[in-house]
Enzyme design. Structure first.
Site, PDB file in Angstrom:
ATOM      1  N   CYS A  54     106.611  18.400  29.289  1.00  0.00           N
ATOM      2  CA  CYS A  54     107.720  19.229  29.797  1.00  0.00           C
ATOM      3  C   CYS A  54     107.420  19.741  31.208  1.00  0.00           C
ATOM      4  O   CYS A  54     108.322  19.836  32.039  1.00  0.00           O
ATOM      5  CB  CYS A  54     107.978  20.413  28.875  1.00  0.00           C
ATOM      6  SG  CYS A  54     108.979  20.048  27.426  1.00  0.00           S
TER       7      CYS A  54
ATOM      8  N   CYS B  34     115.549  16.072  24.836  1.00  0.00           N
ATOM      9  CA  CYS B  34     115.055  14.700  24.951  1.00  0.00           C
ATOM     10  C   CYS B  34     114.992  14.049  23.564  1.00  0.00           C
ATOM     11  O   CYS B  34     114.645  14.700  22.569  1.00  0.00           O
ATOM     12  CB  CYS B  34     113.659  14.712  25.548  1.00  0.00           C
ATOM     13  SG  CYS B  34     113.591  15.278  27.250  1.00  0.00           S
TER      14      CYS B  34
ATOM     15  N   CYS C  63     112.032  14.446  21.070  1.00  0.00           N
ATOM     16  CA  CYS C  63     111.715  15.817  20.661  1.00  0.00           C
ATOM     17  C   CYS C  63     112.918  16.531  20.042  1.00  0.00           C
ATOM     18  O   CYS C  63     112.930  17.766  19.966  1.00  0.00           O
ATOM     19  CB  CYS C  63     111.203  16.617  21.854  1.00  0.00           C
ATOM     20  SG  CYS C  63     109.771  15.888  22.637  1.00  0.00           S
TER      21      CYS C  63
ATOM     22  N   CYS D 197     110.969  24.743  26.453  1.00  0.00           N
ATOM     23  CA  CYS D 197     110.370  23.723  27.317  1.00  0.00           C
ATOM     24  C   CYS D 197     109.632  24.320  28.507  1.00  0.00           C
ATOM     25  O   CYS D 197     108.887  23.615  29.194  1.00  0.00           O
ATOM     26  CB  CYS D 197     111.443  22.778  27.822  1.00  0.00           C
ATOM     27  SG  CYS D 197     112.768  23.610  28.694  1.00  0.00           S
TER      28      CYS D 197
END
Ligand code: SF4
Length: 251
Positions: free
Chosen positions: A139, A221, A224, A247
């Site tokens: 991240c 994303c 995740c 994040c």
């Protein structure tokens, strides 16, 4: 679409255009946080565009285009508000499609930021699936760093954070001070509930990510993000099974 590179010549005009120091901005944020706590989301964004002009932007994960839509109403016409999207290289195709649709139909200027490395370059340096082994580093490389670089040209940025999304966001101010980046951080829909979002989307026909209709309550994303289960909070599908909940963009 305007890229960071293409738009760089505007940077000198934007930087310091209002001539405010970090202390000025901090005072403005603290005062506005008090004054605008009960203001509508549109009023908050109208204040933002009037106060910061082109040194103000909206960031969007393209989960939906609610804040971008509000910004287009706050600043209609030629002087479009910049809507900054982070393309991590790991997004679902539906998210990129939502970004493209927003760019095509909405009265905003979409700016796409990308990390310094492609996914393949990152894999070569750190090994594959860094998101599974060290999501904080992934991240940092693919979200936090590009956003910090992209935000250097702005004095104020708006997010779609809401207090009801999770306990970690329960105290989100409508206007606050982003100490880490030394910028005014605006969350115009902080007080909204999911029902408020749904009502706004229905009333204005706002674009939303198709994944929201497919069991995803929060879209990040692909590696995740999973669908949420009955009774889970909206962000339970993000980094599920790991200790990570944010994040780093909002920490
Ligand atoms: Fe990497 Fe996952 Fe963070 Fe995306 S959400 S940048 S894939 S760790």
């Amino acid at each position: 679409m305007t890229t960071i590179q293409e738009d760089r010549e505007d940077q000198e005009d934007r930087e310091g255009r209002e001539g405010r120091t970090a202390e000025d901005l901090k005072r403005l944020a603290e005062q506005a946080g008090r004054d605008l706590e009960d203001a509508s989301a549109l009023e908050i964004l109208q204040w933002a565009v009037e106060t910061f002009g082109k040194t103000f932007c909206v960031t969007s994960s393209m989960e939906d285009a609610v804040v971008a839509h509000l910004a287009s109403r706050a600043q209609p016409g030629d002087s479009q508000v910049d809507v900054v999207f982070l393309d991590t290289g790991y997004h679902f195709p539906e998210t990129i499609g939502t970004r493209d649709a927003v760019e095509a139909v909405m009265d905003v200027n979409v700016i796409t930021l990308t990390p310094r490395q492609t996914v393949a370059e990152q894999d070569a340096e750190y090994g594959p699936k860094l998101h599974d082994r060290d999501p904080d580093l992934c991240c940092a490389l693919r979200k936090v760093k590009p956003l910090e670089e992209g935000l250097t040209r702005y004095d104020a940025w708006a997010t779609g954070l809401r207090r009801d999304e999770s306990p970690t966001r329960a105290n989100t101010p409508v206007v606050g001070w982003d100490e880490k980046r030394q910028k005014v951080k605006i969350s115009p829909i902080a007080r909204w509930t999911q029902d408020d979002v749904d009502a706004y989307v229905a009333e204005h026909g706002v674009l939303t990510n198709p994944l929201l209709m497919d069991g995803y309550a929060s879209v990040g994303c692909a590696p995740c993000t999973r669908r949420v289960l009955e009774g889970e909070d909206a962000r339970a599908g993000r980094w599920a099974g790991r200790s990570k909940t944010e994040c780093g963009l909002h920490g």
